[in-house]
Scaffold this active site. Structure first.
Site, mmCIF file in Angstrom:
data_model
loop_
_atom_site.group_PDB
_atom_site.id
_atom_site.type_symbol
_atom_site.label_atom_id
_atom_site.label_comp_id
_atom_site.label_asym_id
_atom_site.label_seq_id
_atom_site.Cartn_x
_atom_site.Cartn_y
_atom_site.Cartn_z
ATOM 1 C CB CYS A 174 -0.902 0.041 1.233
ATOM 2 S SG CYS A 174 -2.154 -1.252 1.274
ATOM 3 C CG HIS A 175 2.004 2.523 3.493
ATOM 4 N ND1 HIS A 175 1.165 3.602 3.649
ATOM 5 C CD2 HIS A 175 1.573 1.577 4.359
ATOM 6 C CE1 HIS A 175 0.259 3.306 4.597
ATOM 7 N NE2 HIS A 175 0.480 2.092 5.035
ATOM 8 C CB CYS A 233 -1.517 -1.146 8.673
ATOM 9 S SG CYS A 233 -1.636 0.462 7.872
ATOM 10 C CB CYS A 264 12.795 14.170 37.261
ATOM 11 S SG CYS A 264 12.963 13.152 38.747
ATOM 12 C CG HIS A 265 12.140 14.382 33.094
ATOM 13 N ND1 HIS A 265 13.418 13.980 32.769
ATOM 14 C CD2 HIS A 265 11.517 13.278 33.579
ATOM 15 C CE1 HIS A 265 13.547 12.688 33.025
ATOM 16 N NE2 HIS A 265 12.407 12.243 33.524
ATOM 17 N NE ARG A 282 14.136 6.144 30.019
ATOM 18 C CZ ARG A 282 14.051 6.112 31.354
ATOM 19 N NH1 ARG A 282 13.028 5.510 31.933
ATOM 20 N NH2 ARG A 282 14.957 6.668 32.111
ATOM 21 C CB CYS A 308 6.639 14.074 34.230
ATOM 22 S SG CYS A 308 5.479 12.725 33.965
ATOM 23 C CB CYS A 313 9.611 7.588 33.979
ATOM 24 S SG CYS A 313 11.067 8.525 33.505
#
Lengths: 290, 141, 110
Positions: free
Chosen positions: A109-110, A143, A209-210, A247, A206, A251
């Site tokens: 298809c792609h 798909c 820390c970030h 990930r 979150c 965390c």
């Protein structure tokens, strides 16, 4: 607004002992050393970008690559050195391999994988085929089940993350441009709420820390802004490509909370929100991290 | 006393670090000496003429880049003193080697000395050693 | 044969006679050390590594590496080779389980 946070009670005596030793180092967000990320000596990535107003409290957006050691950084600057590319090559074979009752491959298809250019830069987004907010993983499985008549892949499985890396690579260098219109605003707001909500026994969000402490060390490890523009990420610790939700799960687990499931609505919404925190940075996946 | 978030993070990180300890015993310095003696046949080992390049601090002990270079060597063996098995690898250089140097990525179970021993064309041996600090990360993720 | 093993090598396509060229190799392999436990069963996962890697050019050896369990997952090597004439590099990895993975690259020397 950056609240300095204190935790009381929960950790009792043990924590008090550590407090004595740790002294009162004031923590803050610290910009990493700024360097150029040029891949294969020719593709220059945008690793510093200005945040969109109203999305986060970041002064600047920094690609996670900037926070790593020179040795780890070097691995991402050359596609041969980057072990994540092994999995991209495996995905190229899968792309061209027919599977399922319909006898179709992705290529049926792609066409060429290059037809996926731009996809990674704009996902998650409202999917026409699914009628809801979708991640790349959801589109791939849609798909597989609806068009190929094949079994869906595990959300964080090796094949899925490899295929995601192949799709991601097609957009490498393009600025992340994840948009929030009315159709997905409620998801985005939910993701944002999750980002700023403390979870787990350590009561960490979150943002703790970030957003408030990137560039500082959590023990020996340097905190990044938790940007997801570099995913999938080949991690030295486990020698494989890691997807965004895997990930996130790590965390959340590290806050000592029961985690959400990869592929869950919570993580999809969180991915949408976190993606918009990195709008303007290049898609840099597949990246290399510690 | 108020507890800062940093301290809470540190306690948590300590708990994660404990789960990273490898299974099985570490080698002793004698094990490493024995492994080196196997390579040298017990010959005396000099110094100089061999270069070992390692990071001072490795961000993750699972993948530590190293390079060795010993012009005129026929073979270079690498040992990790603090690993369960000290012998890491041996590079044997053939007639078409463009130099007596090679790079690879190795596992280090913790902060330790990495030793490189070269066997020279005349049968003599030289060695060098570097300390690599291995950080145990805050986030197992 | 271990699952999903795929060698990659990087060799220049052309060189001048007598040139020293840089070769890089990477192969996908778990390099199971025999010291990890299966999270579900608690049993030790048996050792399964690539224990030897060789590179030859037109039948002559460039490098022959004996590998232990401390070589990282997806083993990587970088080294240099002399190319006296046009020909073919042959790369071979030997797995504990008896499998042998091979690939080759041609180079034109002028």
């Amino acid at each position: 607004m950056k609240n300095r946070v204190t935790l009381k009670g929960a950790f009792g005596v043990a924590a008090a002992a550590v407090t004595m030793a740790a002294a009162s180092t004031a923590l803050a967000e610290t910009a990493p050393p700024i360097k150029d990320l040029i891949i294969n000596g020719e593709e220059k990535m945008i690793v510093v970008a200005k945040p969109q107003p109203g999305v986060s409290n970041l002064d600047m957006e920094y690609d996670g690559w900037l926070f790593r050691s020179p040795e780890t950084q070097a691995l991402q600057m050359d596609d041969f050195e980057n072990p994540g590319m092994i999995f991209v090559e495996q995905a190229e074979e899968m792309w061209n391999t027919a599977e399922g009752s319909e006898g179709k491959s992705c290529a049926s298809c792609h066409g060429d994988p290059s037809s996926m250019k731009g996809v990674r830069a704009t996902y998650p987004k409202m999917s026409k085929s699914l009628g809801k907010l979708a991640t790349i993983e959801m589109e791939v499985n849609n798909c597989r089940t609806e068009r190929m008549g094949a079994e869906p892949w595990k959300y964080t499985g090796g094949k899925m993350v490899a295929m995601n890396a192949l799709i991601t690579l097609q957009s490498r260098g393009m600025p992340v441009d994840v948009r929030v219109d009315d159709s997905v605003r409620a998801n985005w707001e939910h993701g944002k709420e999750m980002y700023y909500t403390r979870t787990g026994q350590l009561e960490l969000s979150c943002a703790n820390c970030h957003e408030e402490n990137y560039g500082e060390r959590i023990r020996a490890d340097m905190l990044s802004q938790g940007q997801i523009n570099g995913f999938p990420a080949y991690r030295l610790k486990n020698g494989k490509l890691n997807g965004i939700h895997a990930r996130f799960k790590g965390c959340v687990r590290d806050t000592r909370a029961e985690t959400y499931k990869p592929g869950s609505q919570d993580f999809i919404d969180l991915e949408l929100y976190v993606a918009t925190r990195g709008n303007g940075l290049s898609v840099t996946g597949p990246s290399v991290r510690n | 006393m108020e507890l800062t978030r940093r301290n809470a993070l540190m306690i948590g990180a300590g708990a994660f670090a404990a789960t990273l300890l490898p299974v099985g015993a570490f080698a002793t310095p004698e094990d490493t000496e024995k492994a080196i003696a196997e390579f040298t046949g017990g010959a005396e080992v000099g110094e100089g003429g061999i270069t070992l390049t390692t990071p001072e601090i490795a961000e993750n002990g699972n993948t530590v880049p190293i390079t060795v270079d010993a012009p005129g060597a026929v073979a270079i063996a690498i040992f990790a003193e603090g690993n369960p098995e000290p012998k890491v690898c041996t590079f044997n250089f053939g007639p078409l080697a463009g130099s007596q140097s090679a790079s690879t990525r190795i596992r280090l179970a913790g902060t330790q000395n990495v030793v490189a021993v070269a066997k020279m064309a005349d049968g003599s041996f030289v060695k060098t050693a570097n300390t690599v600090k291995v950080t145990i990360g805050g986030c197992g993720g | 044969m271990a699952k999903g093993v795929k060698p990659r090598v990087k060799v220049p396509k052309k060189a001048s006679a007598g040139d020293v060229i840089t070769i890089k190799t990477l192969i996908s392999h778990k390099m199971e050390s025999g010291r990890r436990k299966d999270k579900k069963t608690g049993e030790l996962i048996p050792r399964n590594i690539i224990n030897r890697f060789t590179c030859d050019f037109n039948g002559q050896n460039v490098i022959d590496v004996e590998m232990g369990t401390a070589i990282s997952t997806n083993p990587y090597f970088e080294f240099e080779a002399k190319v006296p004439e046009s020909g073919e590099f042959k790369f071979t990895w030997y797995d504990d389980d008896g499998s042998v993975y091979e690939t080759s690259k041609k180079i034109t020397v002028s």
